[in-house]
Scaffold this motif. Structure first.
Motif, mmCIF file in Angstrom:
data_model
loop_
_atom_site.group_PDB
_atom_site.id
_atom_site.type_symbol
_atom_site.label_atom_id
_atom_site.label_comp_id
_atom_site.label_asym_id
_atom_site.label_seq_id
_atom_site.Cartn_x
_atom_site.Cartn_y
_atom_site.Cartn_z
ATOM 1 N N GLU A 141 -72.752 -80.579 61.257
ATOM 2 C CA GLU A 141 -72.851 -80.482 62.669
ATOM 3 C C GLU A 141 -74.290 -80.012 62.931
ATOM 4 O O GLU A 141 -74.523 -79.950 64.224
ATOM 5 C CB GLU A 141 -71.890 -79.101 63.156
ATOM 6 N N ASN A 196 -72.587 -89.160 70.045
ATOM 7 C CA ASN A 196 -71.941 -89.031 68.674
ATOM 8 C C ASN A 196 -70.937 -90.119 68.416
ATOM 9 O O ASN A 196 -70.725 -90.893 69.398
ATOM 10 C CB ASN A 196 -71.163 -87.495 68.600
ATOM 11 N N PRO A 207 -63.601 -93.734 69.435
ATOM 12 C CA PRO A 207 -62.825 -92.445 69.631
ATOM 13 C C PRO A 207 -61.867 -92.799 68.125
ATOM 14 O O PRO A 207 -61.388 -93.858 67.861
ATOM 15 C CB PRO A 207 -61.743 -92.576 70.520
ATOM 16 N N ALA A 208 -61.575 -91.573 67.465
ATOM 17 C CA ALA A 208 -60.541 -91.480 66.393
ATOM 18 C C ALA A 208 -59.617 -92.418 66.352
ATOM 19 O O ALA A 208 -59.139 -92.889 65.429
ATOM 20 C CB ALA A 208 -60.544 -90.177 65.926
ATOM 21 N N LYS A 209 -58.913 -92.352 67.602
ATOM 22 C CA LYS A 209 -57.485 -93.125 67.731
ATOM 23 C C LYS A 209 -57.606 -94.270 67.287
ATOM 24 O O LYS A 209 -56.589 -94.752 67.060
ATOM 25 C CB LYS A 209 -56.927 -92.713 68.902
ATOM 26 N N LEU A 255 -59.044 -84.415 64.726
ATOM 27 C CA LEU A 255 -59.858 -85.421 65.122
ATOM 28 C C LEU A 255 -58.928 -86.251 66.177
ATOM 29 O O LEU A 255 -58.892 -87.520 66.468
ATOM 30 C CB LEU A 255 -60.322 -86.485 64.117
ATOM 31 N N GLY A 256 -57.698 -85.559 66.678
ATOM 32 C CA GLY A 256 -56.981 -86.319 67.660
ATOM 33 C C GLY A 256 -56.230 -87.449 67.449
ATOM 34 O O GLY A 256 -55.872 -88.418 68.134
ATOM 35 N N GLY A 264 -72.091 -86.741 64.063
ATOM 36 C CA GLY A 264 -71.030 -86.440 63.948
ATOM 37 C C GLY A 264 -70.387 -87.095 62.523
ATOM 38 O O GLY A 264 -70.873 -87.320 61.655
ATOM 39 N N LYS A 296 -58.115 -87.641 74.381
ATOM 40 C CA LYS A 296 -58.762 -87.882 75.727
ATOM 41 C C LYS A 296 -58.775 -87.025 76.894
ATOM 42 O O LYS A 296 -57.518 -86.493 77.417
ATOM 43 C CB LYS A 296 -58.418 -89.404 76.161
ATOM 44 N N GLU A 329 -65.876 -95.611 74.639
ATOM 45 C CA GLU A 329 -64.986 -95.463 75.796
ATOM 46 C C GLU A 329 -65.121 -94.260 76.319
ATOM 47 O O GLU A 329 -64.768 -93.708 77.426
ATOM 48 C CB GLU A 329 -63.727 -95.773 75.191
ATOM 49 N N ASP A 330 -65.344 -93.131 75.170
ATOM 50 C CA ASP A 330 -65.418 -91.671 75.771
ATOM 51 C C ASP A 330 -66.687 -91.090 76.068
ATOM 52 O O ASP A 330 -66.926 -89.994 75.947
ATOM 53 C CB ASP A 330 -64.717 -90.784 74.502
ATOM 54 N N ARG A 387 -67.864 -92.325 60.330
ATOM 55 C CA ARG A 387 -67.161 -93.598 60.518
ATOM 56 C C ARG A 387 -68.140 -94.873 60.869
ATOM 57 O O ARG A 387 -68.775 -94.997 61.645
ATOM 58 C CB ARG A 387 -66.319 -93.707 61.998
ATOM 59 N N TYR A 424 -69.604 -79.414 74.686
ATOM 60 C CA TYR A 424 -69.121 -80.759 74.144
ATOM 61 C C TYR A 424 -70.079 -81.132 72.769
ATOM 62 O O TYR A 424 -69.915 -82.037 72.085
ATOM 63 C CB TYR A 424 -69.180 -82.011 74.837
ATOM 64 N N LYS A 425 -70.827 -79.978 72.395
ATOM 65 C CA LYS A 425 -71.580 -80.130 71.229
ATOM 66 C C LYS A 425 -71.560 -78.710 70.391
ATOM 67 O O LYS A 425 -71.682 -77.704 70.977
ATOM 68 C CB LYS A 425 -73.098 -80.323 71.578
ATOM 69 N N ARG A 428 -65.237 -79.549 65.368
ATOM 70 C CA ARG A 428 -66.021 -80.707 66.452
ATOM 71 C C ARG A 428 -65.472 -80.374 67.764
ATOM 72 O O ARG A 428 -64.293 -80.326 67.862
ATOM 73 C CB ARG A 428 -66.007 -82.016 65.835
ATOM 74 N N PHE A 445 -66.439 -82.392 70.283
ATOM 75 C CA PHE A 445 -67.218 -83.441 71.030
ATOM 76 C C PHE A 445 -65.942 -83.821 72.163
ATOM 77 O O PHE A 445 -64.756 -83.557 72.142
ATOM 78 C CB PHE A 445 -67.024 -84.752 70.260
ATOM 79 N N ASN A 446 -66.584 -84.433 73.345
ATOM 80 C CA ASN A 446 -65.669 -84.784 74.308
ATOM 81 C C ASN A 446 -64.666 -85.893 73.787
ATOM 82 O O ASN A 446 -64.754 -86.860 73.134
ATOM 83 C CB ASN A 446 -66.617 -85.501 75.501
ATOM 84 N N GLY A 447 -63.428 -85.476 74.009
ATOM 85 C CA GLY A 447 -62.215 -86.470 73.765
ATOM 86 C C GLY A 447 -61.636 -86.112 72.172
ATOM 87 O O GLY A 447 -60.892 -86.888 71.724
ATOM 88 N N ARG A 448 -62.490 -85.370 71.542
ATOM 89 C CA ARG A 448 -62.185 -85.265 70.010
ATOM 90 C C ARG A 448 -60.765 -84.783 69.758
ATOM 91 O O ARG A 448 -60.372 -85.457 68.597
ATOM 92 C CB ARG A 448 -62.958 -84.076 69.555
ATOM 93 N N ASP A 461 -67.830 -90.079 67.756
ATOM 94 C CA ASP A 461 -66.473 -90.157 68.538
ATOM 95 C C ASP A 461 -66.423 -90.715 70.025
ATOM 96 O O ASP A 461 -65.452 -91.520 70.337
ATOM 97 C CB ASP A 461 -66.224 -88.689 68.796
ATOM 98 N N GLU A 462 -67.653 -90.654 70.635
ATOM 99 C CA GLU A 462 -67.882 -91.046 71.856
ATOM 100 C C GLU A 462 -68.256 -92.623 71.801
ATOM 101 O O GLU A 462 -67.783 -93.429 72.504
ATOM 102 C CB GLU A 462 -69.042 -90.592 72.582
#
Lengths: 428, 174
Positions: A218, B17, B23-25, A372-373, B69, A399, B41-42, B72, A284-285, A391, A393-396, B19-20
Motif C-alpha cells: 500500500e 489504482n 473493478p474486482a467484480k 475486494l467486493g 494496488g 460500487k 469504470e470506477d 491484476r 480512497y487512498k 484497501r 479504494f473507491n468501489g473496492r 481497482d479503478e
C-alpha cells in the motif's frame, strides 16, 4: 558497504542478469489462487506448454470467492482444481481445507527465511515477515514462474523503517502500518523493499509482523521484510524440526539472512510509536490516515473483521475481548471471516465464535470475499464499512461504497457504537 | 510488435489504482475481451466520463504512480482490448509496469515537468501521439501544435516489447 536482507537473498538466487539493474532469480515457491492463475493455465495450454517446473514448490488455494458464487467463479475453481490434479500438485487447498492465501500458507510452514516467493496477488509481500523475499506479480510473471521457476526483478533497493519506542496499550501492528503509510505515502516505497526493524518489530509476534508486511504494497513496496529471529524460528519449528538439531541451530543457519550492520539502505526512517494512537483511513487512498479520535462519530453501515491483513487468531481474540458481553449497535450489520479453517477451529475452541454470534455478528467461512467486493458482504452504493482489510479504494468493497481501514479492536468498538470509535483497550 | 500510436486520453490524476482501471467484480472473466466494456469504470473525477472518453483512444497520458494496488494483469488487458498499448506517466507502480512490458505493451516514464507541459499544452484538445519505438520518441500533436519528446526504456524492456512478451523469452533463455 554491507548487504540488506533482500540483497543477500538475491545473491543466493540470481541465475541471470539480462540487463543492467535487471535480475532473474530462482524461485523457492510459487503460490496460486483461482483469480489470477486460470488465465496463466489457459495461456500455457494454448502455447503447448502445459508444464510445471516443480509440483512440490507450487502451492494452490481457492480463496477469493469460496464457495463459488456463480458459474464463472465455479469455472475458475474447476480450471485450478483440474490443473493441480493433472500435474500432481499435492498442496492444493480446496473448499473445506481452504483459507485466505496469505494466512493459510504461513500456517502450513511453506515460507522460510531466505526464500523467494511469487504469487499473482499483490499482498504476497506478507510472507516477508519470515525473512523471505515475497512479491506480488501479474499473471504473465506467474505463468513463467509456474513454467520455469524464475522471475525478474530490478535490483532491490531497501528502505529501512526502524520502529522505535513503546507501543501504547490498545495500539496494534495495524495502527503502526497505517501510520507508516500515512507518513511515506502510497508511492513512498515504489520499486523498493521495506525492511521493518527496531525494538517494536523485535517484540512483535509473527501474526503482527505479517500485518505489517502485508500492507507494504500500500506504500508501493515490492516486499516488506522482517529479519529472522528466535520468534520466527519458534513459529516455524514444527515444520523444520527434522531439518535442524535444535531451534538454536536453525537460528544460526537463518542468521545468514540478517542485514549487515553497515547495509546500504536507500533510506532509513526512524518511526517512533510511543505516542501513536489507533489510526483509521478517511478517503480512497491508504495514505489518507487520521487518529480514530478525529473520525469518532462517523456513521457506518457494516463492520468487517477478516482478510489477509487481520483475520488471524490474534485478531479475532482482540476483537472478541472488546465485544464480550456487548451487542452490536442495531444500526449496523457485522461480519467476521476467520482467515483459515485452523483459525476458525481455534476460535470455536476458545469460545470466540460464540462471542461473535452472541453480539450479533455473522460468521462466514474463510474467504477473501468482501475485502475486494467479490462476495460475502459487498456494499450497496453510498454505504460505509469499518473494515480490518487493506484497501479503501473507491468501489473496492462494492460500487459506490466507502471503506475505513482500522485494527480489529477499533472495528469491534465501532460495531458496538455504530459509529467509528476507539476501543476501551486504548487507555490514553 | 503492437501499435503504440493514436489518439490520446488524458487522465489528470495521480495514484490511479487497478481497482479503478478494472473493478474486482469483473475478475471472474477468463476471456480478456470480456473486460472491454468495463475499463476505468470506477475512475471518478471531474471531467472524466468513461463511456464517452475512452472510445477511439490508443494512448493514455497520466500522472504519478499509475496502476497502484492490486497485481491484476486484467488492468493492462482491459487497456489492450480497448486498443490502448501505451501509457505515458510520471511514474508507475512496480507490478503494473512489469505487467505492461510482460504483455509486450509499453509503460513510458517522463519527467514531471514534461508531463505537466503535456497536460497544459494538449489536455482538453483532440491530441494524437505518434510513437517511434526504435528511435525512442513520441510526437504529440493537436491543432497545429507539435512536440517531439524523447524517452528511454531499458534494453530488456525493449526486448520484451519486440518479442511480444515475457513467456517465450523466458522459456527460450532460462
Amino acid at each position: 558497504m554491507g548487504r540488506t536482507i533482500a540483497q543477500k537473498i538475491f545473491d543466493d538466487h540470481r541465475i541471470g542478469t539480462p540487463d543492467t539493474d535487471v535480475q532473474v532469480i530462482r524461485l523457492d515457491a510459487v503460490f496460486c489462487h483461482e483469480i489470477t492463475t486460470p488465465p496463466a493455465i489457459v495461456d500455457l495450454q494454448q502455447r503447448g506448454k502445459d508444464r510445471v517446473f516443480d509440483p512440490a514448490r507450487i502451492k494452490v488455494v481457492i480463496d477469493h470467492v469460496s464457495p463459488a458464487k456463480d458459474s464463472k467463479t465455479a469455472l475458475q475453481g474447476k480450471i485450478l482444481r483440474e490443473w493441480a490434479r493433472r500435474h500432481g500438485i499435492v498442496d492444493f487447498f480446496d473448499i473445506g481445507a481452504n483459507g485466505v492465501c496469505h494466512a493459510l500458507f504461513p500456517e502450513k510452514g511453506f515460507v522460510r527465511p531466505g526464500y523467494t516467493v511469487i504469487m499473482g496477488d499483490s499482498h504476497t509481500c506478507t510472507h516477508g515477515a519470515f525473512g523471505a523475499f515475497a512479491a506480488g506479480v501479474g499473471t504473465t510473471d506467474l505463468e513463467v514462474g509456474i513454467l520455469k521457476g524464475v522471475c525478474t526483478f530490478k535490483t532491490p533497493e531497501t528502505i529501512c523503517i526502524n520502529i522505535t519506542g513503546t507501543l501504547p496499550n490498545g495500539v496494534f501492528a495495524k495502527d503502526v502500518i497505517l501510520s507508516v503509510i500515512g507518513r511515506i505515502g502510497v508511492n513512498g516505497a515504489t520499486n523498493k523493499v521495506i525492511e521493518f526493524a527496531g525494538p517494536v518489530v523485535d517484540a512483535m509476534d509473527m501474526e503482527s509482523r505479517m500485518t505489517l508486511c502485508n500492507m507494504a504494497i500500500e506504500a508501493g513496496g515490492t516486499c516488506g521484510i522482517c529479519a529472522p529471529d528466535r520468534i520466527s524460528v519458534d513459529y516455524l519449528w514444527p515444520f523444520i524440526k527434522d531439518e535442524y538439531d535444535s531451534p538454536e541451530a536453525a537460528l544460526a543457519d537463518f542468521s545468514k539472512y540478517l542485514p549487515d550492520p553497515d547495509a546500504a539502505y536507500a533510506q532509513t526512517i526512524d518511526h517512533d510509536v510511543s505516542n501513536l494512537t489507533p489510526m483509521v483511513t478517511f478517503g480512497y487512498k491508504p495514505d489518507n490516515v487520521k487518529p480514530v479520535s478525529e473520525m469518532a462519530g462517523t456513521r457506518v453501515d457494516q463492520v468487517y473483521i477478516g482478510s489477509c491483513t487481520n483475520g488471524r487468531i490474534s485478531d479475532l481474540r482482540i476483537a472478541a475481548r472488546v465485544l464480550a458481553g456487548k451487542r452490536i449497535n442495531n444500526t449496523v450489520r457485522a461480519i467476521v471471516s476467520p482467515a483459515t479453517p485452523k483459525v476458525y477451529n481455534q476460535a470455536l475452541e476458545e469460545g470466540l465464535i460464540k462471542t461473535f454470534m452472541d453480539t450479533g455478528f455473522c460468521v462466514t467461512n474463510p474467504t477473501c470475499g468482501a475485502c475486494l467486493g467479490m462476495s460475502n458482504g459487498v456494499l450497496a452504493d453510498g454505504e460505509v464499512c469499518a473494515a480490518t482489510t487493506n484497501r479503501n479504494f473507491n468501489g473496492r468493497m462494492g460500487k459506490g461504497g466507502m471503506v475505513h481501514l482500522m485494527s480489529p479492536a477499533t472495528a469491534a468498538a465501532t460495531a458496538i457504537a455504530g459509529t467509528i470509535a476507539n476501543s476501551p483497550l486504548y487507555t490514553r | 510488435m503492437k501499435s503504440f500510436s493514436g489518439k490520446a486520453l488524458f487522465l489528470d490524476r495521480s495514484d490511479i489504482n487497478t481497482d479503478e482501471i478494472i473493478p474486482a467484480k469483473y475478475l471472474t472473466e477468463i476471456s480478456r475481451d470480456a473486460l472491454a466494456p468495463y475499463l476505468l469504470e470506477d475512475l471518478k473525477f471531474d471531467g472524466f466520463d468513461p463511456t464517452a472518453d475512452i472510445a477511439d483512444k490508443s494512448v493514455v497520458v497520466t500522472r504519478a504512480n499509475f496502476g497502484c494496488g492490486s497485481s491484476r494483469e486484467h488492468a493492462p488487458w482491459a487497456l489492450e482490448v480497448n486498443g490502448i498499448n501505451l501509457v505515458v506517466a510520471e511514474s508507475f507502480a512496480r507490478i503494473f509496469r512489469q505487467n505492461m512490458f510482460n504483455c509486450g505493451m509499453m509503460a513510458v516514464e517522463l519527467p514531471v515537468d514534461t508531463i505537466d507541459k503535456l497536460f497544459s499544452t494538449f489536455g482538453g484538445h483532440d491530441t494524437t501521439v505518434e510513437t517511434d519505438v526504435d528511435g525512442g520518441t513520441i510526437t504529440v500533436s493537436a491543432e497545429g501544435m507539435t512536440e517531439t519528446i524523447s524517452f528511454t526504456i531499458s534494453r530488456f524492456d525493449a526486448d520484451l516489447v519486440a518479442s511480444g512478451g515475457w513467456v517465450d523469452f523466458a522459456d527460450a533463455n532460462y
